[in-house]
Design a protein around this motif. Structure first.
Motif, PDB file in Angstrom:
ATOM      1  N   THR A   1       0.849  -1.199   0.000  1.00  0.00           N
ATOM      2  CA  THR A   1       0.000   0.000   0.000  1.00  0.00           C
ATOM      3  C   THR A   1       0.884   1.249   0.000  1.00  0.00           C
ATOM      4  O   THR A   1       0.641   2.201  -0.743  1.00  0.00           O
ATOM      5  N   ASN A   2       1.927   1.233   0.847  1.00  0.00           N
ATOM      6  CA  ASN A   2       2.850   2.377   0.869  1.00  0.00           C
ATOM      7  C   ASN A   2       3.498   2.578  -0.500  1.00  0.00           C
ATOM      8  O   ASN A   2       3.582   3.698  -1.002  1.00  0.00           O
ATOM      9  N   ALA A   3       3.979   1.463  -1.094  1.00  0.00           N
ATOM     10  CA  ALA A   3       4.650   1.556  -2.392  1.00  0.00           C
ATOM     11  C   ALA A   3       3.698   2.168  -3.422  1.00  0.00           C
ATOM     12  O   ALA A   3       4.091   3.042  -4.208  1.00  0.00           O
TER      13      ALA A   3
ATOM     14  N   LYS B   1       0.999   4.013  -2.736  1.00  0.00           N
ATOM     15  CA  LYS B   1       0.629   5.379  -2.305  1.00  0.00           C
ATOM     16  C   LYS B   1       1.726   6.385  -2.638  1.00  0.00           C
ATOM     17  O   LYS B   1       1.449   7.504  -3.053  1.00  0.00           O
ATOM     18  N   TYR B   2       2.988   5.974  -2.455  1.00  0.00           N
ATOM     19  CA  TYR B   2       4.097   6.929  -2.631  1.00  0.00           C
ATOM     20  C   TYR B   2       4.776   6.820  -4.000  1.00  0.00           C
ATOM     21  O   TYR B   2       5.912   7.253  -4.176  1.00  0.00           O
ATOM     22  N   THR B   3       4.080   6.197  -4.972  1.00  0.00           N
ATOM     23  CA  THR B   3       4.629   6.140  -6.337  1.00  0.00           C
ATOM     24  C   THR B   3       3.735   6.983  -7.241  1.00  0.00           C
ATOM     25  O   THR B   3       2.500   6.937  -7.135  1.00  0.00           O
TER      26      THR B   3
ATOM     27  N   GLN C   1       9.656  -3.188  -3.872  1.00  0.00           N
ATOM     28  CA  GLN C   1      10.451  -2.159  -4.537  1.00  0.00           C
ATOM     29  C   GLN C   1       9.524  -1.202  -5.298  1.00  0.00           C
ATOM     30  O   GLN C   1       8.573  -1.657  -5.923  1.00  0.00           O
ATOM     31  N   ASP C   2       9.789   0.091  -5.230  1.00  0.00           N
ATOM     32  CA  ASP C   2       9.014   1.032  -6.059  1.00  0.00           C
ATOM     33  C   ASP C   2       9.934   2.100  -6.628  1.00  0.00           C
ATOM     34  O   ASP C   2      11.068   2.250  -6.167  1.00  0.00           O
ATOM     35  N   ASN C   3       9.454   2.802  -7.661  1.00  0.00           N
ATOM     36  CA  ASN C   3      10.255   3.923  -8.186  1.00  0.00           C
ATOM     37  C   ASN C   3       9.522   5.246  -7.913  1.00  0.00           C
ATOM     38  O   ASN C   3       9.401   6.094  -8.782  1.00  0.00           O
TER      39      ASN C   3
ATOM     40  N   TYR D   1       5.654   8.595  12.937  1.00  0.00           N
ATOM     41  CA  TYR D   1       6.628   9.392  12.167  1.00  0.00           C
ATOM     42  C   TYR D   1       6.247   9.392  10.686  1.00  0.00           C
ATOM     43  O   TYR D   1       5.920   8.361  10.107  1.00  0.00           O
ATOM     44  N   ARG D   2       6.297  10.587  10.057  1.00  0.00           N
ATOM     45  CA  ARG D   2       6.061  10.730   8.611  1.00  0.00           C
ATOM     46  C   ARG D   2       7.136  11.677   8.062  1.00  0.00           C
ATOM     47  O   ARG D   2       7.420  12.714   8.654  1.00  0.00           O
ATOM     48  N   ALA D   3       7.740  11.299   6.932  1.00  0.00           N
ATOM     49  CA  ALA D   3       8.809  12.132   6.366  1.00  0.00           C
ATOM     50  C   ALA D   3       8.224  13.428   5.801  1.00  0.00           C
ATOM     51  O   ALA D   3       7.059  13.462   5.392  1.00  0.00           O
ATOM     52  N   ASP D   4       9.060  14.478   5.776  1.00  0.00           N
ATOM     53  CA  ASP D   4       8.585  15.793   5.332  1.00  0.00           C
ATOM     54  C   ASP D   4       8.107  15.783   3.887  1.00  0.00           C
ATOM     55  O   ASP D   4       7.125  16.429   3.547  1.00  0.00           O
TER      56      ASP D   4
ATOM     57  N   GLY E   1      -1.608   9.843   5.586  1.00  0.00           N
ATOM     58  CA  GLY E   1      -1.149   8.609   6.242  1.00  0.00           C
ATOM     59  C   GLY E   1      -1.169   8.804   7.742  1.00  0.00           C
ATOM     60  O   GLY E   1      -1.221   9.938   8.233  1.00  0.00           O
ATOM     61  N   THR E   2      -1.141   7.687   8.464  1.00  0.00           N
ATOM     62  CA  THR E   2      -1.208   7.774   9.928  1.00  0.00           C
ATOM     63  C   THR E   2       0.177   7.722  10.578  1.00  0.00           C
ATOM     64  O   THR E   2       0.333   8.045  11.749  1.00  0.00           O
ATOM     65  N   GLY E   3       1.172   7.260   9.833  1.00  0.00           N
ATOM     66  CA  GLY E   3       2.518   7.112  10.407  1.00  0.00           C
ATOM     67  C   GLY E   3       2.636   5.872  11.270  1.00  0.00           C
ATOM     68  O   GLY E   3       3.583   5.723  12.046  1.00  0.00           O
ATOM     69  N   LEU E   4       1.656   4.947  11.146  1.00  0.00           N
ATOM     70  CA  LEU E   4       1.695   3.736  11.987  1.00  0.00           C
ATOM     71  C   LEU E   4       1.980   2.456  11.191  1.00  0.00           C
ATOM     72  O   LEU E   4       2.310   1.424  11.766  1.00  0.00           O
ATOM     73  N   GLY E   5       1.850   2.553   9.850  1.00  0.00           N
ATOM     74  CA  GLY E   5       1.974   1.342   9.012  1.00  0.00           C
ATOM     75  C   GLY E   5       3.286   0.597   9.218  1.00  0.00           C
ATOM     76  O   GLY E   5       3.298  -0.623   9.415  1.00  0.00           O
ATOM     77  N   LEU E   6       4.399   1.331   9.196  1.00  0.00           N
ATOM     78  CA  LEU E   6       5.706   0.659   9.314  1.00  0.00           C
ATOM     79  C   LEU E   6       5.964   0.156  10.730  1.00  0.00           C
ATOM     80  O   LEU E   6       6.671  -0.829  10.918  1.00  0.00           O
ATOM     81  N   SER E   7       5.376   0.839  11.744  1.00  0.00           N
ATOM     82  CA  SER E   7       5.523   0.336  13.126  1.00  0.00           C
ATOM     83  C   SER E   7       4.818  -1.005  13.237  1.00  0.00           C
ATOM     84  O   SER E   7       5.318  -1.934  13.907  1.00  0.00           O
TER      85      SER E   7
HETATM   86  P1  ADP Z   1       2.105   6.322   6.586  1.00  0.00           P
HETATM   87  O1  ADP Z   1       0.739   6.038   7.022  1.00  0.00           O
HETATM   88  O2  ADP Z   1       2.491   7.760   6.684  1.00  0.00           O
HETATM   89  O3  ADP Z   1       2.415   5.752   5.234  1.00  0.00           O
HETATM   90  P2  ADP Z   1       4.062   4.446   7.558  1.00  0.00           P
HETATM   91  O4  ADP Z   1       4.434   4.088   8.949  1.00  0.00           O
HETATM   92  O5  ADP Z   1       3.565   3.351   6.687  1.00  0.00           O
HETATM   93  O6  ADP Z   1       3.044   5.620   7.676  1.00  0.00           O
HETATM   94  O7  ADP Z   1       5.338   5.091   6.867  1.00  0.00           O
HETATM   95  C1  ADP Z   1       6.083   6.053   7.574  1.00  0.00           C
HETATM   96  C2  ADP Z   1       6.719   7.012   6.608  1.00  0.00           C
HETATM   97  O8  ADP Z   1       7.730   6.342   5.844  1.00  0.00           O
HETATM   98  C3  ADP Z   1       5.767   7.547   5.582  1.00  0.00           C
HETATM   99  O9  ADP Z   1       5.054   8.660   6.082  1.00  0.00           O
HETATM  100  C4  ADP Z   1       6.723   7.958   4.478  1.00  0.00           C
HETATM  101  O10 ADP Z   1       7.331   9.196   4.792  1.00  0.00           O
HETATM  102  C5  ADP Z   1       7.779   6.886   4.533  1.00  0.00           C
HETATM  103  N1  ADP Z   1       7.533   5.788   3.577  1.00  0.00           N
HETATM  104  C6  ADP Z   1       7.119   4.544   3.849  1.00  0.00           C
HETATM  105  N2  ADP Z   1       7.067   3.787   2.741  1.00  0.00           N
HETATM  106  C7  ADP Z   1       7.485   4.576   1.729  1.00  0.00           C
HETATM  107  C8  ADP Z   1       7.678   4.372   0.315  1.00  0.00           C
HETATM  108  N3  ADP Z   1       7.430   3.190  -0.250  1.00  0.00           N
HETATM  109  N4  ADP Z   1       8.135   5.415  -0.412  1.00  0.00           N
HETATM  110  C9  ADP Z   1       8.415   6.598   0.174  1.00  0.00           C
HETATM  111  N5  ADP Z   1       8.248   6.859   1.495  1.00  0.00           N
HETATM  112  C10 ADP Z   1       7.790   5.848   2.257  1.00  0.00           C
END
Ligand code: ADP
Length: 437
Positions: free
Chosen positions: A335-337, A339-341, A363-365, A382-385, A394-400
């Motif tokens: 979902t992240n891949a 969402k962020y592609t 993997q994504d580009n 945490y969410r990157a700028d 996003g909630t910033g919880l997916g990767l946790s």
């Molecule tokens: P979110 O709900 O914000 O996606 P996650 O915990 O899943 O929360 O991810 C934390 C942060 O890691 C994201 O806000 C984003 O900044 C970065 N991130 C995660 N996956 C990707 C990805 N595939 N490409 C770019 N940034 C990513």
């Protein structure tokens, strides 16, 4: 702590390589540089023997995983053999006149770290008997004395007063060192035990906290879903006409309530995994899971015209895990891949068998992760700028959640990413069958 015992024994074995090289180096320096006259050959033979029996110990340590009682016995045998070899070195290097006699202290300290106090006492007794036997046997003429010419002008080994004082000094030094080192090691062991206990208490408290969060999230989920569906009825016009301005407000509230729904769902998932002591595990086929996740994401993939590819060999062994949790793990990463592609981009899931593990890559580009954000992305909320600036929600919880799931499966995860170029998440899961024991 069995793993720790094995680690200490392998440290002991590594030290012995140094000892073997040290004996050879000393013999060479003493003989060729300092011009000392001593029997060179026995020292070379002894240093080669140390290396050979150390290779044997290394082999045994690899084969038998020295832990518990066997770990203790294995360490005792090594210290015992070392003391015997040290005694041979002492004899060929000048007996009681040998300045390296103080090297017995090293084994006293090492035994104090590795063994219980009574075994340390036995080793000290054994070393003392060895030293006294060689000194007295040389004094009495029962053993030949190997004098180191060029080091001492007089021969002290035949002076009974010197022998008595030297033997007494080295034995008392061994006893005091054993006592000091064993009491320090004992205190450290106790502190380790206290820390381990505190760690268990903290983990239990964290679990209780997670259970509380889980209950709260569960209670919030119902009302949040009701609010979202009520607002949907209004925005779809099913409750009658709504003035434009009011409609804007309701649509905004609907967006926020949907986000609230996602947040509650993620909080519930995270706290559920953290609160669980153990999760049931079975054989899980990764190809099946990936297909399901791809299918669920199809509407988003089509909307962004992304290429989704799966490179999972049919012969890939099943992994050992909880199917629901592994589905969630794949779902979050893919979902992240997606969402962020950006539109027209590419997402690939691949897997390969690496011994008793399966290595998976997502993997994504896409937009990538800024270098300064990389150390923090697995932290909760945490969410990157760069994704905040682009207003990607996003909630910033997916990767946790991903990290917690991998923790409960004994897996590891790491990320490589370059901003603007793309991201690769790699993680490991254990192969079923190998890990179920
Ligand atoms: P979110 O709900 O914000 O996606 P996650 O915990 O899943 O929360 O991810 C934390 C942060 O890691 C994201 O806000 C984003 O900044 C970065 N991130 C995660 N996956 C990707 C990805 N595939 N490409 C770019 N940034 C990513």
């Amino acid at each position: 702590m069995p793993e720790e015992a094995a680690a200490r024994i392998s440290w002991f074995i590594r030290l012995r390589w140094l000892a073997a090289a040290g004996v050879l180096a000393f013999a060479a320096v003493g003989h060729f540089l300092l011009g000392l006259q001593f029997t060179f050959k026995p020292l070379v033979v002894i240093s080669i023997s140390i290396a050979l029996y150390n290779a044997g110990f290394l082999f045994l340590a690899d084969k038998t995983r020295p832990e518990g009682k066997w770990g203790d016995r294995f360490a005792s045998i090594q210290v015992g053999v070392d003391i015997l070899v040290l005694t041979l070195l002492m004899h060929f290097g000048g007996g009681i006149e040998n300045p390296f006699i103080c090297y017995y202290l090293f084994h006293t300290i090492i035994s104090s770290i590795l063994l219980p106090w009574w075994k340390v006492a036995l080793q000290v007794l054994f070393a003392s008997v060895c030293i006294a036997t060689v000194a007295i046997a040389e004094l009495a003429g029962l053993l030949p004395h190997h004098h180191i010419g060029g080091l001492l002008s007089i021969e002290l080994y035949a002076n009974w007063k010197f022998v008595a004082v030297a033997v007494f000094a080295i034995i008392t030094t061994l006893c005091v060192t054993a006592f000091l080192a064993a009491s320090i090691a004992q205190r450290l062991h106790e502190r380790e035990k206290q820390l381990a206990k505190a760690n268990t208490t903290l983990a239990e408290q964290d679990r209780v906290k997670s259970q509380y969060v889980m209950r709260v999230a569960h209670d919030l989920a119902g009302p949040a879903a009701t609010i979202t569906s009520c607002l949907q009825l209004v925005t779809k016009g099913l409750t009658g006409p709504v003035p434009d301005k009011a409609m804007d407000m309701v649509q905004s509230a609907q967006r926020k309530s949907k986000f609230l729904g996602h947040l509650i769902k993620d909080l519930l998932s995270l706290s559920r995994i953290k609160a669980a002591k153990e999760i049931p595990k079975t054989e899980v086929e990764l190809q099946e899971i990936t297909n399901q996740v791809f299918e669920d994401l199809q509407p988003h993939v089509a909307e962004k015209n992304l290429t989704l590819e799966q490179k999972i060999p049919a012969a890939l062994p099943a992994v050992y895990g909880n199917a629901k949790a592994i589905h969630e793990l794949f779902c979050n990463l893919v979902t992240n891949a997606v969402k962020y592609t950006l539109v027209g981009g590419r997402v690939e899931v691949s897997a390969a068998n690496k011994g008793d593990e399966v290595l998976v890559k997502v993997q994504d580009n896409g937009v990538g992760i800024p270098a300064e954000a990389l150390p923090h992305i697995f932290e909760e909320f945490y969410r990157a700028d760069n994704v905040k600036v682009e207003a990607i929600e996003g909630t910033g919880l997916g990767l946790s959640i991903v990290k917690q799931i991998l923790n409960t499966h004994g897996g590891k995860i790491w990320v490589e990413s370059e901003q603007g170029k793309g991201t690769t998440f790699s993680f490991t899961l254990r192969v079923a069958g190998e890990s179920e024991a």
